[in-house]
Design an enzyme around this catalytic site. Structure first.
Site, PDB file in Angstrom:
ATOM      1  N   ASP A  48      -6.192  -1.415  -2.548  1.00 17.58           N
ATOM      2  CA  ASP A  48      -5.447  -0.429  -1.759  1.00 17.58           C
ATOM      3  C   ASP A  48      -5.023   0.704  -2.694  1.00 17.58           C
ATOM      4  O   ASP A  48      -4.222   0.495  -3.608  1.00 17.58           O
ATOM      5  CB  ASP A  48      -4.227  -1.096  -1.120  1.00 17.58           C
ATOM      6  CG  ASP A  48      -3.543  -0.202  -0.096  1.00 17.58           C
ATOM      7  OD1 ASP A  48      -4.083   0.870   0.225  1.00 17.58           O
ATOM      8  OD2 ASP A  48      -2.458  -0.596   0.380  1.00 17.58           O
ATOM      9  N   ASP A  60      -8.919   4.577   2.088  1.00 22.43           N
ATOM     10  CA  ASP A  60      -8.180   4.186   0.881  1.00 22.43           C
ATOM     11  C   ASP A  60      -8.006   2.690   0.681  1.00 22.43           C
ATOM     12  O   ASP A  60      -7.270   2.273  -0.209  1.00 22.43           O
ATOM     13  CB  ASP A  60      -6.802   4.854   0.874  1.00 22.43           C
ATOM     14  CG  ASP A  60      -5.947   4.467   2.070  1.00 22.43           C
ATOM     15  OD1 ASP A  60      -6.501   3.964   3.065  1.00 22.43           O
ATOM     16  OD2 ASP A  60      -4.729   4.679   2.017  1.00 22.43           O
ATOM     17  N   GLU A  61      -8.686   1.859   1.449  1.00 20.05           N
ATOM     18  CA  GLU A  61      -8.570   0.420   1.213  1.00 20.05           C
ATOM     19  C   GLU A  61      -9.827  -0.311   1.668  1.00 20.05           C
ATOM     20  O   GLU A  61     -10.539   0.135   2.566  1.00 20.05           O
ATOM     21  CB  GLU A  61      -7.332  -0.165   1.896  1.00 20.05           C
ATOM     22  CG  GLU A  61      -7.315  -0.047   3.396  1.00 20.05           C
ATOM     23  CD  GLU A  61      -6.126  -0.751   4.024  1.00 20.05           C
ATOM     24  OE1 GLU A  61      -5.752  -1.852   3.566  1.00 20.05           O
ATOM     25  OE2 GLU A  61      -5.578  -0.202   4.990  1.00 20.05           O
TER      26      GLU A  61
END
Length: 248
Positions: free
Chosen positions: A9, A103-104
């Site tokens: 993350d 983003d993860e």
């Protein structure tokens, strides 16, 4: 074979990218949003979060909490470019990648391209590569399944790592607040509280029948999660969701 799952993350991703591009703003409360009272926050730097600012909050409310915040309009083309760069780093280590957003992502590193036995070592190397190549930080969770890995990645933010070995799963979960279960929102949490449940330990005391009675099919999953069971595989066909923003 016990799976080795890593959840990566990126830390305050959109805000961190903007701070990288505008280093003179480091240490200041930076908000990624259109500077209009009718807008909502896309991301907030850690300095801005100290004032209570968070994603999806209205800019109107943010101005009340932190009048001196600095607003930067979102640049999703840039964020997608950086996300692809990070994805390229993941692919050096494993082909089993499930992106959740820009983003993860989940990574199954049980068998990995580098032949590294330790999933923790894989996670550390990925964090190092991300920082060296993008100047950004990421947090990592390492666990035997996706449920636990996602919780773990949020444990030592920012730029941290949390490892939950199979032998520690039950003790880790024991006192975990129920709001930490991914997907549990205000409505479900309120129902938990009405039923006198606040932690995973409380949830574990309830039978599968009782949980199914109160939560329907979701009750079966809650029964399993309370025992650290999550049989979902990393879905390599999952399309990355793109977070959009809008004006209200």
């Amino acid at each position: 074979m016990t799976r080795k799952i890593v959840h990566i993350d990126m830390d305050a991703f959109y805000a961190s990218v903007e701070l990288r591009e505008n280093p003179q703003l480091k240490g200041l409360p930076v908000v990624v949003a259109w500077d209009s009272i009718r807008s909502v926050i896309v991301a907030a730097s850690y300095e801005a979060r100290k004032y209570g600012l968070r994603s999806a909050m209205s800019v109107r409310r943010a101005r009340e909490l932190c009048p001196h915040a600095i607003y930067i309009a979102p640049n999703f083309t840039l964020y997608r470019d950086v996300s692809r760069q990070v994805r390229g780093i993941f692919q050096r280590y494993t082909d089993r990648i499930e992106p959740l957003s820009l983003d993860e992502a989940y990574l199954d590193v049980t068998v990995n391209n580098k032949g590294i036995a330790s999933a923790t070592e894989v996670a550390r190397r990925i964090q190092e590569d991300i920082f060296l190549e993008t100047s950004l930080t990421a947090s990592a969770g390492v666990a035997p399944n996706k449920f636990l890995a996602k919780i773990a990645s949020d444990w030592n933010k920012p730029n941290g790592i949390c490892v939950i070995p199979p032998s520690k799963v039950m003790s880790f979960l024991q006192d975990l607040p129920l709001e930490k279960i991914p997907g549990v929102g205000r409505v479900t949490l309120a129902k938990f509280h009405r039923l006198q449940m606040k932690t995973i330990a409380d949830l574990r005391l309830r039978s599968e029948w009782e949980l199914t009675h109160h939560f329907g099919r979701y009750g079966r999953r809650l029964y399993e999660l309370a025992r650290g069971i999550d049989l979902r595989e990393v879905d390599t066909n999952q399309q990355s969701q793109q977070i959009s923003t809008e004006t209200t």
